[in-house]
Design an enzyme around this catalytic site. Structure first.
Site, PDB file in Angstrom:
ATOM      1  N   THR A  63      14.433 -18.677  -5.681  1.00  0.00           N
ATOM      2  CA  THR A  63      15.579 -19.613  -5.978  1.00  0.00           C
ATOM      3  C   THR A  63      16.739 -19.220  -5.102  1.00  0.00           C
ATOM      4  O   THR A  63      17.231 -18.008  -4.749  1.00  0.00           O
ATOM      5  CB  THR A  63      15.661 -19.626  -7.310  1.00  0.00           C
ATOM      6  OG1 THR A  63      16.212 -18.641  -8.078  1.00  0.00           O
ATOM      7  CG2 THR A  63      14.587 -20.403  -8.247  1.00  0.00           C
ATOM      8  N   HIS A  64      17.538 -20.220  -4.783  1.00  0.00           N
ATOM      9  CA  HIS A  64      18.975 -20.300  -4.566  1.00  0.00           C
ATOM     10  C   HIS A  64      19.967 -20.994  -5.409  1.00  0.00           C
ATOM     11  O   HIS A  64      19.911 -22.304  -5.454  1.00  0.00           O
ATOM     12  CB  HIS A  64      19.308 -20.734  -3.177  1.00  0.00           C
ATOM     13  CG  HIS A  64      18.952 -19.929  -1.918  1.00  0.00           C
ATOM     14  ND1 HIS A  64      19.387 -18.676  -1.556  1.00  0.00           N
ATOM     15  CD2 HIS A  64      17.900 -20.138  -0.954  1.00  0.00           C
ATOM     16  CE1 HIS A  64      18.938 -18.144  -0.745  1.00  0.00           C
ATOM     17  NE2 HIS A  64      17.893 -18.995  -0.116  1.00  0.00           N
ATOM     18  N   LYS A  96      21.347 -12.274  -2.455  1.00  0.00           N
ATOM     19  CA  LYS A  96      21.978 -11.357  -1.247  1.00  0.00           C
ATOM     20  C   LYS A  96      23.128 -11.016  -1.425  1.00  0.00           C
ATOM     21  O   LYS A  96      24.282 -11.273  -0.667  1.00  0.00           O
ATOM     22  CB  LYS A  96      21.732 -12.256   0.282  1.00  0.00           C
ATOM     23  CG  LYS A  96      20.570 -12.721   0.696  1.00  0.00           C
ATOM     24  CD  LYS A  96      20.658 -13.254   1.812  1.00  0.00           C
ATOM     25  CE  LYS A  96      19.101 -13.772   2.628  1.00  0.00           C
ATOM     26  NZ  LYS A  96      18.489 -14.810   1.755  1.00  0.00           N
ATOM     27  N   ALA A  98      26.576  -8.630  -1.377  1.00  0.00           N
ATOM     28  CA  ALA A  98      26.892  -7.780  -0.307  1.00  0.00           C
ATOM     29  C   ALA A  98      28.099  -7.244  -0.377  1.00  0.00           C
ATOM     30  O   ALA A  98      29.061  -7.167   0.464  1.00  0.00           O
ATOM     31  CB  ALA A  98      27.098  -8.622   1.346  1.00  0.00           C
TER      32      ALA A  98
HETATM   33  O1  6AU Z   1      10.679 -21.022   4.910  1.00  0.00           O
HETATM   34  P1  6AU Z   1      12.140 -21.512   5.267  1.00  0.00           P
HETATM   35  O2  6AU Z   1      12.721 -21.146   6.599  1.00  0.00           O
HETATM   36  O3  6AU Z   1      12.340 -22.713   4.762  1.00  0.00           O
HETATM   37  O4  6AU Z   1      12.932 -20.545   4.089  1.00  0.00           O
HETATM   38  C1  6AU Z   1      13.211 -19.253   4.245  1.00  0.00           C
HETATM   39  C2  6AU Z   1      13.824 -18.913   3.089  1.00  0.00           C
HETATM   40  C3  6AU Z   1      15.421 -19.028   3.035  1.00  0.00           C
HETATM   41  C4  6AU Z   1      16.060 -18.150   3.516  1.00  0.00           C
HETATM   42  O5  6AU Z   1      17.291 -17.957   2.648  1.00  0.00           O
HETATM   43  C5  6AU Z   1      15.350 -16.763   3.131  1.00  0.00           C
HETATM   44  O6  6AU Z   1      13.843 -17.319   3.048  1.00  0.00           O
HETATM   45  N1  6AU Z   1      15.259 -15.586   4.032  1.00  0.00           N
HETATM   46  C6  6AU Z   1      15.611 -14.242   3.625  1.00  0.00           C
HETATM   47  C7  6AU Z   1      15.582 -13.764   2.524  1.00  0.00           C
HETATM   48  C8  6AU Z   1      14.366 -14.410   1.413  1.00  0.00           C
HETATM   49  O7  6AU Z   1      16.232 -12.941   2.045  1.00  0.00           O
HETATM   50  C9  6AU Z   1      15.857 -13.378   4.451  1.00  0.00           C
HETATM   51  C10 6AU Z   1      15.875 -13.538   6.135  1.00  0.00           C
HETATM   52  O8  6AU Z   1      15.802 -12.692   6.983  1.00  0.00           O
HETATM   53  N2  6AU Z   1      15.438 -14.926   6.388  1.00  0.00           N
HETATM   54  C11 6AU Z   1      15.162 -16.022   5.339  1.00  0.00           C
HETATM   55  O9  6AU Z   1      14.763 -16.854   5.681  1.00  0.00           O
HETATM   56  O10 6AU Z   1      15.419 -19.357   1.695  1.00  0.00           O
END
Ligand code: 6AU
Length: 264
Positions: A63-64, A96, A98
């Site tokens: 989740t976000h 995340k 930081a």
């Molecule tokens: O499959 P998507 O592109 O719709 O969603 C990818 C999800 C998003 C990003 O915030 C997260 O994965 N994410 C993260 C995470 C999980 O930490 C790191 C990253 O390097 N890239 C990324 O897309 O919710």
């Protein structure tokens, strides 16, 4: 390929140093899934509806929570936790973190989100150094259930600065507290051959190459054969025009097939 990646999830349960990871590996084994769905939606109704209809196919829901309109703890978190018990999945709040240890401790435990109360998993950038792990870990002190942290060692986005020496130092930091820091958000297998870090990989998509804002997609096979333990999929499953149930089944099947081929 490291020896860990040739072992089954089930075999890794007995030896993993993190209680949260042991619980996760058991769920993956029982439900035969290495799929984490990223529930990046704006409304609580959609979030809860997807958690209910897709719950059977996933080991983790990510989740976000700060993007949900009309968020309240009672209307979002209470039913989400209930669904996680009913469908046997873990909740990963993709916060995340930081900041310095003292600040992240407050962000993890307080405010309107109280993340540590309900999110089995959260993640943090390694940038601030060891204090961020110590601060988050101290926030779990009064929680009577397993909690785990993933460090962002590599990112999926184009031009990411988390590479090379930064990635290596992130792995070193994770070694400080293996009971809590159970793995990484990463694109590759990380850690020594005999170290069992759980690798969770975002930027996985079977039909798209990118999103025009820096995201880059790899196939399920590419991620899992490269050593990823859990694929994280968002828009590949619920973007407009896609049927989330059909797509979840498809990604779950692809993920499990790639894993089975790897450990054979
Ligand atoms: O499959 P998507 O592109 O719709 O969603 C990818 C999800 C998003 C990003 O915030 C997260 O994965 N994410 C993260 C995470 C999980 O930490 C790191 C990253 O390097 N890239 C990324 O897309 O919710």
């Amino acid at each position: 390929m490291s020896p860990i990646t040739l072992k089954s999830y089930e075999d890794r349960i007995a030896t993993h140093p993190s209680p949260l990871a042991r619980r996760l590996l058991k769920i993956m084994t029982d439900k035969k899934t290495n799929l984490c769905v990223s529930l990046d939606v704006d409304t609580k109704d959609e979030l809860l509806r997807l958690a209910d209809t897709l719950g059977a196919y996933v080991c983790v829901f990510k989740t976000h929570v700060d993007t949900i309109e009309n968020y309240t703890y009672e209307s979002v978190i209470v039913p989400l936790v209930e669904l996680s018990k009913r469908h046997n999945f873990l909740i990963f709040e993709d916060r995340k973190f930081a900041d310095i240890g003292s600040t992240v401790k407050s962000q993890y435990t307080s405010g309107i989100f109280k993340i540590v109360q309900w999110a089995h998993i959260t993640n943090a950038h390694a940038l601030p150094g060891p204090g961020i792990i110590d601060g988050l870990y101290s926030g779990t002190k009064d929680i009577n259930e397993e909690r785990g942290l993933l460090l962002l060692a590599e990112m999926s986005s184009a031009g990411s600065l988390a590479t090379g020496d930064y990635t290596d130092k992130t792995v070193d930091l994770a070694r400080r507290n293996r009971a809590f820091t159970f793995g990484f958000i990463a694109q590759n297998r990380l850690g020594a051959d005999d170290e069992d870090f759980i690798i969770m990989t975002p930027g996985v998509g079977l039909d798209d190459k990118g999103d025009g804002l820096g995201q880059q997609y790899r196939t399920v096979d590419d991620a899992v054969s490269g050593g990823s333990d859990i694929i994280i999929v968002g828009r590949g499953i619920f973007a407009k025009g896609r049927d989330p149930v059909t797509e979840s089944k498809r990604y779950r099947e692809a993920g499990w097939k790639a894993y089975t081929a790897r450990v054979k």
